[in-house]
Design an enzyme around this catalytic site. Structure first.
Site, PDB file in Angstrom:
ATOM      1  N   LYS A  40       0.843  -1.201   0.000  1.00 49.64           N
ATOM      2  CA  LYS A  40       0.000   0.000   0.000  1.00 49.64           C
ATOM      3  C   LYS A  40       0.877   1.250   0.000  1.00 49.64           C
ATOM      4  O   LYS A  40       2.070   1.178   0.320  1.00 49.64           O
ATOM      5  CB  LYS A  40      -0.900  -0.029   1.239  1.00 49.64           C
ATOM      6  CG  LYS A  40      -0.132  -0.097   2.545  1.00 49.64           C
ATOM      7  CD  LYS A  40      -1.026  -0.502   3.713  1.00 49.64           C
ATOM      8  CE  LYS A  40      -0.199  -0.560   4.993  1.00 49.64           C
ATOM      9  NZ  LYS A  40      -0.990  -1.024   6.135  1.00 49.64           N
ATOM     10  N   ARG A 134     -10.184  -0.785  14.899  1.00 44.85           N
ATOM     11  CA  ARG A 134     -10.003   0.023  13.713  1.00 44.85           C
ATOM     12  C   ARG A 134     -10.922  -0.609  12.688  1.00 44.85           C
ATOM     13  O   ARG A 134     -12.129  -0.480  12.816  1.00 44.85           O
ATOM     14  CB  ARG A 134      -8.513  -0.018  13.326  1.00 44.85           C
ATOM     15  CG  ARG A 134      -8.015   1.202  12.640  1.00 44.85           C
ATOM     16  CD  ARG A 134      -6.524   1.136  12.414  1.00 44.85           C
ATOM     17  NE  ARG A 134      -6.098  -0.043  11.669  1.00 44.85           N
ATOM     18  CZ  ARG A 134      -4.880  -0.207  11.167  1.00 44.85           C
ATOM     19  NH1 ARG A 134      -3.963   0.717  11.338  1.00 44.85           N
ATOM     20  NH2 ARG A 134      -4.561  -1.285  10.495  1.00 44.85           N
ATOM     21  N   TYR A 250      15.489  30.977   6.803  1.00 43.24           N
ATOM     22  CA  TYR A 250      14.331  31.690   7.337  1.00 43.24           C
ATOM     23  C   TYR A 250      14.473  31.923   8.835  1.00 43.24           C
ATOM     24  O   TYR A 250      14.878  31.030   9.583  1.00 43.24           O
ATOM     25  CB  TYR A 250      13.053  30.879   7.091  1.00 43.24           C
ATOM     26  CG  TYR A 250      12.546  30.944   5.674  1.00 43.24           C
ATOM     27  CD1 TYR A 250      12.226  32.168   5.074  1.00 43.24           C
ATOM     28  CD2 TYR A 250      12.366  29.787   4.927  1.00 43.24           C
ATOM     29  CE1 TYR A 250      11.748  32.227   3.771  1.00 43.24           C
ATOM     30  CE2 TYR A 250      11.882  29.827   3.627  1.00 43.24           C
ATOM     31  CZ  TYR A 250      11.577  31.053   3.055  1.00 43.24           C
ATOM     32  OH  TYR A 250      11.098  31.097   1.783  1.00 43.24           O
ATOM     33  N   MET A 298      11.254  24.681   2.098  1.00 37.94           N
ATOM     34  CA  MET A 298      10.462  23.764   1.273  1.00 37.94           C
ATOM     35  C   MET A 298      11.329  22.960   0.318  1.00 37.94           C
ATOM     36  O   MET A 298      11.122  21.758   0.123  1.00 37.94           O
ATOM     37  CB  MET A 298       9.400  24.546   0.483  1.00 37.94           C
ATOM     38  CG  MET A 298       8.429  23.653  -0.254  1.00 37.94           C
ATOM     39  SD  MET A 298       7.233  24.571  -1.238  1.00 37.94           S
ATOM     40  CE  MET A 298       6.325  25.445   0.009  1.00 37.94           C
TER      41      MET A 298
END
Ligand SMILES: *Cc1c(COP(=O)(O)O)cnc(C)c1O
Length: 348
Positions: A40, A134, A250, A298
């Site tokens: 998955k 779950r 930053y 980023m």
């Protein structure tokens, strides 16, 4: 004029022999059971295209995805009867898709059992909830006529605390054993990676490792069995000299106290290199240490090049991605560290 596709500045190397080795180790530790593979989330971020054919050729023949949207990719490499969809069907259309492709839904509730049977039934898997609360039908629903009318290949349950020495493990094993005695199925499955390390009595017929295939070590017993699979490198896109008093990044979180040579690395939080690496994160080059300076942004991170002042633009540096250590450094789980790796890596 035609140009070559631009080169990438991020590489994710998949160590194919380590991946095969890990599956074989987990298969051996599963005793008489056959190890399947949880693939998955694009094989935990490493890429279904590389992972599934390799595991298939190594011997895996039971694959688990979570979403219906993940089926098509996996189907390119392995026949439908080898694929189970853990979330099960939510709509009649999901059931129709399962029948059209031949993959098996995992039935997780009385609602899903009814939906599957009303739309035509057929072979499916069944998840029983033995304590994780779950997905899965409850122990009290085992006798429900919708459930007893199912034709079940894999009867499964999922351990909540297999990575700890918890009393819940034994309780879940006992409940699952009870479920197995009341629900007929072709195969039974309880253990994922950590569950395999709990011992052969947890293995039943099929195991469902994910994390440890990809180098994760959820329990100490697996440490000497499991090899690192994902290796990450990023390119330096600029090198510069800074002076005492100059700050980096930053919010000026780092200020130089002496003249320094620093490098800007093409790796940021959009690539899955989260700001949680900021405290104590160190990149490497051939054994030399390159401490991170200032905030990760980023698309970039800045490192101290004192140990390797000769490095220049275009050179590659290594991101230490041995999962147990990276989890320790960042406070992220080994699962998170794999599945957050972004789309800008060249997957090799
Ligand atoms: C993700 C998942 C697995 C794989 O677990 P790992 O801890 O990654 O080995 C197995 N079974 C189910 C039901 C899962 O959701």
């Amino acid at each position: 004029m035609q140009a070559e596709p631009p080169g990438r500045t991020l590489r994710l190397r998949l160590d194919r022999s380590a991946l095969s080795h890990n599956w074989q180790a987990l298969d051996r530790l599963s005793g008489a059971a056959n190890a399947g593979a949880a693939v998955k989330a694009d094989a935990y971020g490493l890429g279904v295209n590389a992972v599934v054919p390799l595991l298939r050729d190594t011997g895996a023949h039971t694959f688990f995805v979570a979403h219906w949207s993940e089926v098509a990719d996996v189907l390119r490499y392995t026949p439908p009867e080898t694929i189970s969809v853990l979330h099960g069907p939510l709509t009649g259309n999901d059931c129709a898709y399962a029948r059209a492709t031949g993959v098996r839904p995992v039935i997780n509730s009385v609602y899903q059992a009814r939906l599957w049977r009303e739309t035509g039934g057929g072979l499916c898997d069944l998840m029983v909830d033995t304590g994780i609360n779950r997905l899965g039908i409850g122990m009290s629903e085992l006798g429900d006529h919708e459930v007893s009318g199912l034709e079940i290949d894999i009867l499964m349950s999922h351990l909540a605390s297999a990575d700890e020495d918890s009393q819940l493990n034994g309780k879940q094993l006992a409940r699952f054993t009870q479920a197995c005695s009341s629900i007929p199925a072709r195969r039974r499955s309880l253990a994922s990676s950590a569950g395999i390390a709990l011992g052969k009595e947890y293995a039943f017929d099929v195991t469902r490792p994910g994390l440890s295939l990809y180098g994760g070590i959820p329990r100490p017993e697996l440490k000497r069995e499991i090899r690192q699979v994902a290796q990450i490198e990023a390119a330096l896109i600029q090198c510069r000299n800074i002076s005492p008093g100059d700050s980096v990044g930053y919010n000026a979180k780092f200020t130089a106290t002496e003249a320094m040579r620093v490098g800007v690395v093409s790796l940021g939080y959009a690539d899955g290199f989260l700001r949680s690496w900021n405290t104590g994160g160190i990149l490497r080059k051939d054994g030399a240490l390159l401490p991170l300076l200032g905030r990760i942004s980023m698309d970039m991170a800045v490192v101290d090049l004192a140990a390797v002042p000769h490095l220049r633009e275009g050179d590659w540096v290594e991101v230490p991605y041995y999962l147990p250590d990276a989890a320790q450094t960042t406070g992220l789980s080994q699962y998170e560290l794999l599945t957050i790796l972004g789309h800008r890596f060249q997957r090799l």
